[in-house]
Write a protein that holds these residues in place. Structure first.
Motif, PDB file in Angstrom:
ATOM      1  N   MET A 125      12.335  19.590 -38.385  1.00 25.19           N
ATOM      2  CA  MET A 125      12.530  20.933 -38.211  1.00 25.19           C
ATOM      3  C   MET A 125      14.043  21.129 -38.886  1.00 25.19           C
ATOM      4  O   MET A 125      14.392  20.218 -39.847  1.00 25.19           O
ATOM      5  CB  MET A 125      13.818  20.795 -36.933  1.00 25.19           C
ATOM      6  CG  MET A 125      14.505  19.360 -36.526  1.00 25.19           C
ATOM      7  SD  MET A 125      15.253  20.104 -34.610  1.00 25.19           S
ATOM      8  CE  MET A 125      13.820  20.368 -33.379  1.00 25.19           C
TER       9      MET A 125
ATOM     10  N   TRP B  97      10.958  25.929 -26.480  1.00 27.76           N
ATOM     11  CA  TRP B  97       9.941  25.684 -27.864  1.00 27.76           C
ATOM     12  C   TRP B  97       7.639  26.160 -28.232  1.00 27.76           C
ATOM     13  O   TRP B  97       7.706  26.803 -26.873  1.00 27.76           O
ATOM     14  CB  TRP B  97       9.356  24.122 -28.664  1.00 27.76           C
ATOM     15  CG  TRP B  97       9.312  23.266 -28.003  1.00 27.76           C
ATOM     16  CD1 TRP B  97       9.592  22.300 -26.485  1.00 27.76           C
ATOM     17  CD2 TRP B  97       7.360  22.882 -27.397  1.00 27.76           C
ATOM     18  NE1 TRP B  97       8.473  22.116 -25.689  1.00 27.76           N
ATOM     19  CE2 TRP B  97       6.793  21.936 -26.327  1.00 27.76           C
ATOM     20  CE3 TRP B  97       5.921  22.961 -27.861  1.00 27.76           C
ATOM     21  CZ2 TRP B  97       6.171  21.505 -25.929  1.00 27.76           C
ATOM     22  CZ3 TRP B  97       5.513  22.869 -27.772  1.00 27.76           C
ATOM     23  CH2 TRP B  97       4.923  21.580 -26.274  1.00 27.76           C
TER      24      TRP B  97
ATOM     25  N   TRP C  44       9.770  23.891 -36.209  1.00 31.69           N
ATOM     26  CA  TRP C  44       9.670  22.596 -36.331  1.00 31.69           C
ATOM     27  C   TRP C  44       7.814  22.005 -37.448  1.00 31.69           C
ATOM     28  O   TRP C  44       7.683  22.934 -36.738  1.00 31.69           O
ATOM     29  CB  TRP C  44       9.668  21.774 -35.111  1.00 31.69           C
ATOM     30  CG  TRP C  44       8.648  22.479 -34.151  1.00 31.69           C
ATOM     31  CD1 TRP C  44       8.644  23.793 -32.724  1.00 31.69           C
ATOM     32  CD2 TRP C  44       7.276  22.408 -33.322  1.00 31.69           C
ATOM     33  NE1 TRP C  44       7.469  24.162 -32.427  1.00 31.69           N
ATOM     34  CE2 TRP C  44       6.526  23.026 -32.884  1.00 31.69           C
ATOM     35  CE3 TRP C  44       6.364  20.915 -33.795  1.00 31.69           C
ATOM     36  CZ2 TRP C  44       5.373  22.777 -32.246  1.00 31.69           C
ATOM     37  CZ3 TRP C  44       5.256  20.715 -33.337  1.00 31.69           C
ATOM     38  CH2 TRP C  44       5.043  21.576 -32.065  1.00 31.69           C
TER      39      TRP C  44
END
Length: 133
Positions: free
Chosen positions: A73, A117, A86
């Motif tokens: 990341m 995410w 990421w």
């Protein structure tokens, strides 16, 4: 009469001191980096199912690697947020992430990263990428 005044004064000071200490404890548990704490996130974090996350920080720029699927990341810190992208070498997946920096125990540095995410092809946020140092 003097004894009663003295006793009352001592009791008032005692309760004021106790209230002050209690308020300070509450502030320490709820403190956030914007409250005068550092925003240093370098080091090793335990991220549960995502495994170990190792971050290296240079100013507001942060890079890192994590155990799950050869993950890496990179991102920046702005305010109380660490965000970026990421990718995973094993699966070829990639996307964005966003962590809230939090201090949940007495420390000058963040102790928790509370994150979400998504995948590049699906911008729906997923929760649960939470890490503890």
């Amino acid at each position: 009469m003097k004894f009663k005044f003295f006793t009352t004064t001592v009791v008032c000071i005692f309760f004021t001191l106790i209230a002050s200490i209690s308020a300070q404890k509450g502030q320490q548990q709820e403190a956030r980096p914007e409250g005068g704490f550092t925003k240093k996130v370098s080091g090793v974090w335990n991220c549960g199912d995502f495994g170990k996350l190792t971050l290296k920080q240079n100013g507001i720029s942060v890079t890192g690697v994590y155990d799950s699927n050869g993950g890496s990341m990179r991102g920046t810190i702005s305010g109380n947020t660490f965000s970026g992208v990421w990718s995973e070498s094993t699966t070829g997946d990639s996307g964005a992430f966003e962590f809230e920096l939090a201090i949940l125990r007495m420390s000058p540095d963040p102790t928790h990263l509370n994150g979400k995410w998504n995948h590049t092809n699906d911008r729906t946020w997923q929760s649960g990428w939470n890490c503890v140092k």
